[in-house]
Design a protein around this motif. Structure first.
Motif, PDB file in Angstrom:
ATOM      1  N   LEU A   5       0.804  -1.222   0.000  1.00  0.00           N
ATOM      2  CA  LEU A   5       0.000   0.000   0.000  1.00  0.00           C
ATOM      3  C   LEU A   5       0.837   1.273   0.000  1.00  0.00           C
ATOM      4  CD1 LEU A   5      -2.625  -1.195   2.610  1.00  0.00           C
ATOM      5  CD2 LEU A   5      -3.026  -0.867   0.150  1.00  0.00           C
ATOM      6  N   MET A   6       2.060   1.186   0.518  1.00  0.00           N
ATOM      7  CA  MET A   6       2.892   2.383   0.608  1.00  0.00           C
ATOM      8  C   MET A   6       3.726   2.638  -0.643  1.00  0.00           C
ATOM      9  SD  MET A   6       2.141   3.998   3.297  1.00  0.00           S
ATOM     10  CE  MET A   6       3.504   5.155   3.498  1.00  0.00           C
ATOM     11  N   ASP A   7       3.764   1.675  -1.548  1.00  0.00           N
ATOM     12  CA  ASP A   7       4.439   1.892  -2.828  1.00  0.00           C
ATOM     13  C   ASP A   7       3.537   1.368  -3.929  1.00  0.00           C
ATOM     14  OD1 ASP A   7       6.132   2.299  -4.971  1.00  0.00           O
ATOM     15  OD2 ASP A   7       7.087   0.361  -4.689  1.00  0.00           O
ATOM     16  N   LEU A   8       2.917   2.276  -4.666  1.00  0.00           N
ATOM     17  CA  LEU A   8       1.951   1.892  -5.689  1.00  0.00           C
ATOM     18  C   LEU A   8       2.589   1.666  -7.053  1.00  0.00           C
ATOM     19  CD1 LEU A   8      -1.031   4.182  -4.630  1.00  0.00           C
ATOM     20  CD2 LEU A   8      -0.499   1.846  -3.923  1.00  0.00           C
ATOM     21  N   THR A   9       3.915   1.553  -7.101  1.00  0.00           N
ATOM     22  CA  THR A   9       4.597   1.264  -8.362  1.00  0.00           C
ATOM     23  C   THR A   9       4.067  -0.023  -8.984  1.00  0.00           C
ATOM     24  OG1 THR A   9       6.585   2.360  -7.535  1.00  0.00           O
ATOM     25  CG2 THR A   9       6.852   0.949  -9.452  1.00  0.00           C
ATOM     26  N   HIS A  10       3.685  -0.976  -8.149  1.00  0.00           N
ATOM     27  CA  HIS A  10       3.201  -2.266  -8.658  1.00  0.00           C
ATOM     28  C   HIS A  10       1.962  -2.127  -9.533  1.00  0.00           C
ATOM     29  CE1 HIS A  10       0.505  -1.855  -5.178  1.00  0.00           C
ATOM     30  NE2 HIS A  10      -0.294  -2.670  -5.839  1.00  0.00           N
ATOM     31  N   GLU A  11       1.235  -1.017  -9.431  1.00  0.00           N
ATOM     32  CA  GLU A  11       0.042  -0.824 -10.263  1.00  0.00           C
ATOM     33  C   GLU A  11       0.368  -0.978 -11.744  1.00  0.00           C
ATOM     34  OE1 GLU A  11      -1.923   2.860  -9.482  1.00  0.00           O
ATOM     35  OE2 GLU A  11      -2.517   2.273  -7.454  1.00  0.00           O
ATOM     36  N   THR A  12       1.553  -0.524 -12.145  1.00  0.00           N
ATOM     37  CA  THR A  12       1.944  -0.612 -13.551  1.00  0.00           C
ATOM     38  C   THR A  12       1.843  -2.043 -14.060  1.00  0.00           C
ATOM     39  OG1 THR A  12       3.459   1.240 -13.290  1.00  0.00           O
ATOM     40  CG2 THR A  12       3.842  -0.199 -15.178  1.00  0.00           C
ATOM     41  N   TYR A  13       2.179  -3.009 -13.214  1.00  0.00           N
ATOM     42  CA  TYR A  13       2.279  -4.403 -13.631  1.00  0.00           C
ATOM     43  C   TYR A  13       1.094  -5.248 -13.172  1.00  0.00           C
ATOM     44  CZ  TYR A  13       6.859  -2.362 -13.946  1.00  0.00           C
ATOM     45  OH  TYR A  13       7.888  -1.504 -14.222  1.00  0.00           O
ATOM     46  N   LEU A 171      14.900  -9.090   2.907  1.00  0.00           N
ATOM     47  CA  LEU A 171      14.217  -8.421   1.808  1.00  0.00           C
ATOM     48  C   LEU A 171      15.169  -7.469   1.098  1.00  0.00           C
ATOM     49  CD1 LEU A 171      10.813  -7.505   3.488  1.00  0.00           C
ATOM     50  CD2 LEU A 171      11.210  -9.262   1.765  1.00  0.00           C
ATOM     51  N   LEU A 172      15.102  -7.447  -0.208  1.00  0.00           N
ATOM     52  CA  LEU A 172      15.855  -6.490  -1.007  1.00  0.00           C
ATOM     53  C   LEU A 172      15.111  -5.166  -0.950  1.00  0.00           C
ATOM     54  CD1 LEU A 172      18.087  -5.810  -3.090  1.00  0.00           C
ATOM     55  CD2 LEU A 172      16.490  -6.552  -4.870  1.00  0.00           C
ATOM     56  N   LYS A 173      15.824  -4.101  -0.602  1.00  0.00           N
ATOM     57  CA  LYS A 173      15.187  -2.792  -0.468  1.00  0.00           C
ATOM     58  C   LYS A 173      15.686  -1.870  -1.561  1.00  0.00           C
ATOM     59  CE  LYS A 173      14.821  -3.411   4.473  1.00  0.00           C
ATOM     60  NZ  LYS A 173      15.876  -4.049   5.204  1.00  0.00           N
ATOM     61  N   LEU A 174      14.762  -1.340  -2.340  1.00  0.00           N
ATOM     62  CA  LEU A 174      15.078  -0.385  -3.390  1.00  0.00           C
ATOM     63  C   LEU A 174      14.637   1.008  -2.946  1.00  0.00           C
ATOM     64  CD1 LEU A 174      13.726  -2.519  -6.380  1.00  0.00           C
ATOM     65  CD2 LEU A 174      16.081  -2.398  -5.535  1.00  0.00           C
ATOM     66  N   ASN A 175      15.036   2.035  -3.679  1.00  0.00           N
ATOM     67  CA  ASN A 175      14.625   3.398  -3.330  1.00  0.00           C
ATOM     68  C   ASN A 175      13.114   3.544  -3.253  1.00  0.00           C
ATOM     69  OD1 ASN A 175      17.260   4.239  -3.164  1.00  0.00           O
ATOM     70  ND2 ASN A 175      17.317   5.079  -5.236  1.00  0.00           N
ATOM     71  N   GLY A 179       8.876   4.071   1.640  1.00  0.00           N
ATOM     72  CA  GLY A 179       7.662   4.197   2.443  1.00  0.00           C
ATOM     73  C   GLY A 179       7.400   2.959   3.272  1.00  0.00           C
ATOM     74  N   GLY A 180       7.533   1.784   2.660  1.00  0.00           N
ATOM     75  CA  GLY A 180       7.342   0.539   3.397  1.00  0.00           C
ATOM     76  C   GLY A 180       8.413   0.323   4.445  1.00  0.00           C
ATOM     77  N   VAL A 181       9.657   0.626   4.092  1.00  0.00           N
ATOM     78  CA  VAL A 181      10.770   0.468   5.040  1.00  0.00           C
ATOM     79  C   VAL A 181      10.564   1.379   6.248  1.00  0.00           C
ATOM     80  CG1 VAL A 181      13.251   0.838   5.371  1.00  0.00           C
ATOM     81  CG2 VAL A 181      12.428  -0.316   3.297  1.00  0.00           C
ATOM     82  N   ARG A 182      10.225   2.634   6.005  1.00  0.00           N
ATOM     83  CA  ARG A 182      10.009   3.566   7.132  1.00  0.00           C
ATOM     84  C   ARG A 182       8.793   3.161   7.964  1.00  0.00           C
ATOM     85  NH1 ARG A 182      11.518   9.521   4.636  1.00  0.00           N
ATOM     86  NH2 ARG A 182      13.719   9.068   4.313  1.00  0.00           N
ATOM     87  N   SER A 183       7.768   2.625   7.322  1.00  0.00           N
ATOM     88  CA  SER A 183       6.589   2.150   8.067  1.00  0.00           C
ATOM     89  C   SER A 183       6.973   0.973   8.959  1.00  0.00           C
ATOM     90  CB  SER A 183       5.478   1.742   7.100  1.00  0.00           C
ATOM     91  OG  SER A 183       5.048   2.847   6.333  1.00  0.00           O
TER      92      SER A 183
END
Length: 199
Positions: A5-13, A171-175, A179-183
Protein backbone atom coordinates in the motif's frame (compact mmCIF):
# COMPACT_ATOMS: atom_id res chain seq x y z
CA UNK A 1 0.42 -5.56 3.02
CA UNK A 2 1.73 -2.21 4.19
CA UNK A 3 4.65 -2.52 1.76
CA UNK A 4 2.10 -3.00 -1.02
CA UNK A 5 0.00 0.00 0.00
CA UNK A 6 2.89 2.38 0.61
CA UNK A 7 4.44 1.89 -2.83
CA UNK A 8 1.95 1.89 -5.69
CA UNK A 9 4.60 1.26 -8.36
CA UNK A 10 3.20 -2.27 -8.66
CA UNK A 11 0.04 -0.82 -10.26
CA UNK A 12 1.94 -0.61 -13.55
CA UNK A 13 2.28 -4.40 -13.63
CA UNK A 14 -0.31 -5.96 -11.34
CA UNK A 15 -3.20 -3.67 -12.32
CA UNK A 16 -2.32 -2.99 -15.96
CA UNK A 17 -5.92 -3.33 -17.15
CA UNK A 18 -7.50 -0.87 -14.68
CA UNK A 19 -5.44 1.67 -12.72
CA UNK A 20 -1.95 0.82 -13.93
CA UNK A 21 0.08 2.65 -16.54
CA UNK A 22 3.76 2.96 -17.43
CA UNK A 23 3.89 6.59 -16.23
CA UNK A 24 3.57 5.39 -12.62
CA UNK A 25 6.81 3.49 -12.94
CA UNK A 26 8.48 6.49 -14.58
CA UNK A 27 7.50 9.10 -11.95
CA UNK A 28 9.71 9.55 -8.88
CA UNK A 29 8.36 8.68 -5.45
CA UNK A 30 8.86 11.03 -2.52
CA UNK A 31 8.93 9.55 0.99
CA UNK A 32 8.70 11.56 4.20
CA UNK A 33 8.37 10.49 7.82
CA UNK A 34 7.48 12.18 11.09
CA UNK A 35 7.05 10.62 14.52
CA UNK A 36 3.37 10.05 13.70
CA UNK A 37 3.17 9.03 10.05
CA UNK A 38 4.99 8.00 6.90
CA UNK A 39 3.90 9.60 3.64
CA UNK A 40 4.80 8.52 0.12
CA UNK A 41 3.65 10.59 -2.82
CA UNK A 42 3.89 10.52 -6.57
CA UNK A 43 2.66 13.18 -9.00
CA UNK A 44 2.46 12.58 -12.74
CA UNK A 45 1.91 15.41 -15.22
CA UNK A 46 0.41 15.50 -18.71
CA UNK A 47 -0.35 11.81 -19.03
CA UNK A 48 -3.33 9.90 -20.42
CA UNK A 49 -5.77 8.66 -17.78
CA UNK A 50 -5.99 4.86 -17.41
CA UNK A 51 -9.35 3.11 -17.76
CA UNK A 52 -10.52 3.52 -14.16
CA UNK A 53 -9.72 7.22 -14.09
CA UNK A 54 -11.38 7.85 -17.47
CA UNK A 55 -14.55 6.42 -15.93
CA UNK A 56 -14.07 8.62 -12.85
CA UNK A 57 -13.58 11.72 -14.98
CA UNK A 58 -16.83 10.93 -16.84
CA UNK A 59 -18.59 10.57 -13.49
CA UNK A 60 -17.18 13.91 -12.37
CA UNK A 61 -18.39 15.59 -15.56
CA UNK A 62 -14.86 16.22 -16.80
CA UNK A 63 -13.41 15.29 -20.21
CA UNK A 64 -12.14 11.72 -20.06
CA UNK A 65 -9.82 11.84 -23.05
CA UNK A 66 -7.78 14.90 -22.04
CA UNK A 67 -4.27 14.61 -20.65
CA UNK A 68 -4.32 14.68 -16.87
CA UNK A 69 -2.31 15.33 -13.76
CA UNK A 70 -2.48 12.23 -11.57
CA UNK A 71 -1.44 11.81 -7.95
CA UNK A 72 -1.07 9.11 -5.31
CA UNK A 73 -0.51 10.10 -1.68
CA UNK A 74 -0.20 7.20 0.80
CA UNK A 75 -0.17 7.80 4.57
CA UNK A 76 0.73 5.11 7.10
CA UNK A 77 -0.09 5.70 10.77
CA UNK A 78 0.20 3.46 13.79
CA UNK A 79 -0.98 1.05 14.70
CA UNK A 80 -2.24 -0.41 11.45
CA UNK A 81 -3.75 1.78 8.78
CA UNK A 82 -2.93 3.34 5.44
CA UNK A 83 -4.99 6.14 3.92
CA UNK A 84 -4.48 6.66 0.20
CA UNK A 85 -5.58 9.79 -1.64
CA UNK A 86 -5.68 9.22 -5.38
CA UNK A 87 -6.99 11.40 -8.13
CA UNK A 88 -6.76 13.05 -11.50
CA UNK A 89 -7.50 16.46 -12.95
CA UNK A 90 -7.37 17.62 -16.55
CA UNK A 91 -3.93 19.11 -17.26
CA UNK A 92 -3.85 22.87 -16.82
CA UNK A 93 -6.59 22.89 -14.14
CA UNK A 94 -4.35 23.15 -11.07
CA UNK A 95 -3.82 19.43 -10.46
CA UNK A 96 -3.61 18.25 -6.86
CA UNK A 97 -3.94 21.78 -5.47
CA UNK A 98 -6.55 22.88 -8.02
CA UNK A 99 -10.23 23.59 -7.64
CA UNK A 100 -12.13 20.57 -6.34
CA UNK A 101 -14.72 20.87 -9.12
CA UNK A 102 -12.01 20.12 -11.71
CA UNK A 103 -10.87 16.83 -10.13
CA UNK A 104 -11.92 13.25 -9.64
CA UNK A 105 -10.60 12.21 -6.22
CA UNK A 106 -10.99 9.12 -4.05
CA UNK A 107 -9.79 8.32 -0.55
CA UNK A 108 -9.13 4.66 0.25
CA UNK A 109 -8.80 3.69 3.91
CA UNK A 110 -7.01 0.39 4.55
CA UNK A 111 -6.80 -1.29 7.96
CA UNK A 112 -4.60 -4.31 8.54
CA UNK A 113 -5.10 -6.49 11.61
CA UNK A 114 -2.42 -9.15 12.28
CA UNK A 115 -3.81 -12.65 12.70
CA UNK A 116 -0.71 -14.89 12.82
CA UNK A 117 2.97 -14.42 11.97
CA UNK A 118 2.11 -14.98 8.31
CA UNK A 119 -1.48 -13.76 7.94
CA UNK A 120 -3.69 -10.77 8.58
CA UNK A 121 -7.22 -9.47 8.17
CA UNK A 122 -7.64 -6.65 5.68
CA UNK A 123 -10.47 -4.12 5.78
CA UNK A 124 -10.97 -1.28 3.35
CA UNK A 125 -13.37 1.50 2.57
CA UNK A 126 -13.47 4.09 -0.16
CA UNK A 127 -14.98 7.54 -0.47
CA UNK A 128 -15.19 9.77 -3.52
CA UNK A 129 -16.17 13.37 -4.05
CA UNK A 130 -17.63 12.98 -7.55
CA UNK A 131 -21.12 11.68 -8.49
CA UNK A 132 -21.76 10.57 -4.92
CA UNK A 133 -25.49 10.04 -5.56
CA UNK A 134 -24.91 7.79 -8.58
CA UNK A 135 -25.67 4.30 -7.20
CA UNK A 136 -24.87 2.60 -10.51
CA UNK A 137 -21.42 4.22 -10.55
CA UNK A 138 -20.90 3.11 -6.94
CA UNK A 139 -21.62 -0.48 -8.01
CA UNK A 140 -19.18 -0.22 -10.94
CA UNK A 141 -16.45 1.20 -8.67
CA UNK A 142 -17.08 -1.44 -5.97
CA UNK A 143 -16.77 -4.26 -8.52
CA UNK A 144 -13.65 -2.67 -10.01
CA UNK A 145 -12.07 -2.37 -6.57
CA UNK A 146 -12.93 -6.00 -5.82
CA UNK A 147 -11.09 -7.13 -8.97
CA UNK A 148 -8.11 -4.89 -8.15
CA UNK A 149 -7.86 -6.32 -4.63
CA UNK A 150 -8.06 -9.88 -5.97
CA UNK A 151 -5.05 -9.07 -8.18
CA UNK A 152 -3.22 -7.79 -5.09
CA UNK A 153 -4.25 -10.88 -3.12
CA UNK A 154 -2.61 -13.26 -5.57
CA UNK A 155 0.64 -11.30 -5.55
CA UNK A 156 0.71 -10.86 -1.76
CA UNK A 157 -0.04 -14.53 -1.08
CA UNK A 158 2.82 -15.57 -3.38
CA UNK A 159 5.17 -13.12 -1.67
CA UNK A 160 4.17 -14.41 1.77
CA UNK A 161 4.74 -17.98 0.60
CA UNK A 162 8.26 -17.03 -0.52
CA UNK A 163 8.96 -15.24 2.77
CA UNK A 164 7.73 -18.24 4.78
CA UNK A 165 9.82 -20.72 2.76
CA UNK A 166 12.99 -18.61 2.89
CA UNK A 167 13.15 -17.25 6.42
CA UNK A 168 16.92 -16.82 6.21
CA UNK A 169 16.73 -14.33 3.35
CA UNK A 170 16.53 -10.59 3.87
CA UNK A 171 14.22 -8.42 1.81
CA UNK A 172 15.86 -6.49 -1.01
CA UNK A 173 15.19 -2.79 -0.47
CA UNK A 174 15.08 -0.39 -3.39
CA UNK A 175 14.63 3.40 -3.33
CA UNK A 176 10.93 2.99 -4.16
CA UNK A 177 10.55 0.88 -0.99
CA UNK A 178 11.29 3.82 1.32
CA UNK A 179 7.66 4.20 2.44
CA UNK A 180 7.34 0.54 3.40
CA UNK A 181 10.77 0.47 5.04
CA UNK A 182 10.01 3.57 7.13
CA UNK A 183 6.59 2.15 8.07
CA UNK A 184 8.23 -1.11 9.21
CA UNK A 185 10.72 0.90 11.31
CA UNK A 186 7.87 2.83 12.90
CA UNK A 187 6.13 -0.46 13.78
CA UNK A 188 9.37 -1.96 15.14
CA UNK A 189 9.97 1.11 17.34
CA UNK A 190 6.40 0.96 18.68
CA UNK A 191 6.77 -2.74 19.50
CA UNK A 192 10.10 -2.05 21.24
CA UNK A 193 8.49 0.71 23.33
CA UNK A 194 5.57 -1.54 24.32
CA UNK A 195 7.93 -4.41 25.15
CA UNK A 196 10.13 -2.16 27.30
CA UNK A 197 7.08 -0.74 29.08
CA UNK A 198 5.78 -4.20 30.01
CA UNK A 199 9.20 -5.62 31.00
Amino acid sequence: MIDNLMDLTHETYVHASSIGQKEIDEAPVKADATDDEVVTSRHMKNIPAPRYWRMALRGAGRPEDALVVRWQVCRFALPNHVMIEVGVAPAGQGGYHGDRSQKAVSIVVDTITPETEASHRYFWGMARHFAVDDAALTDVIREGQRRIFLEDLEMIERQQDNLSRHLDRKLLKLNIDAGGVRSRLMIDRAIARETAATA
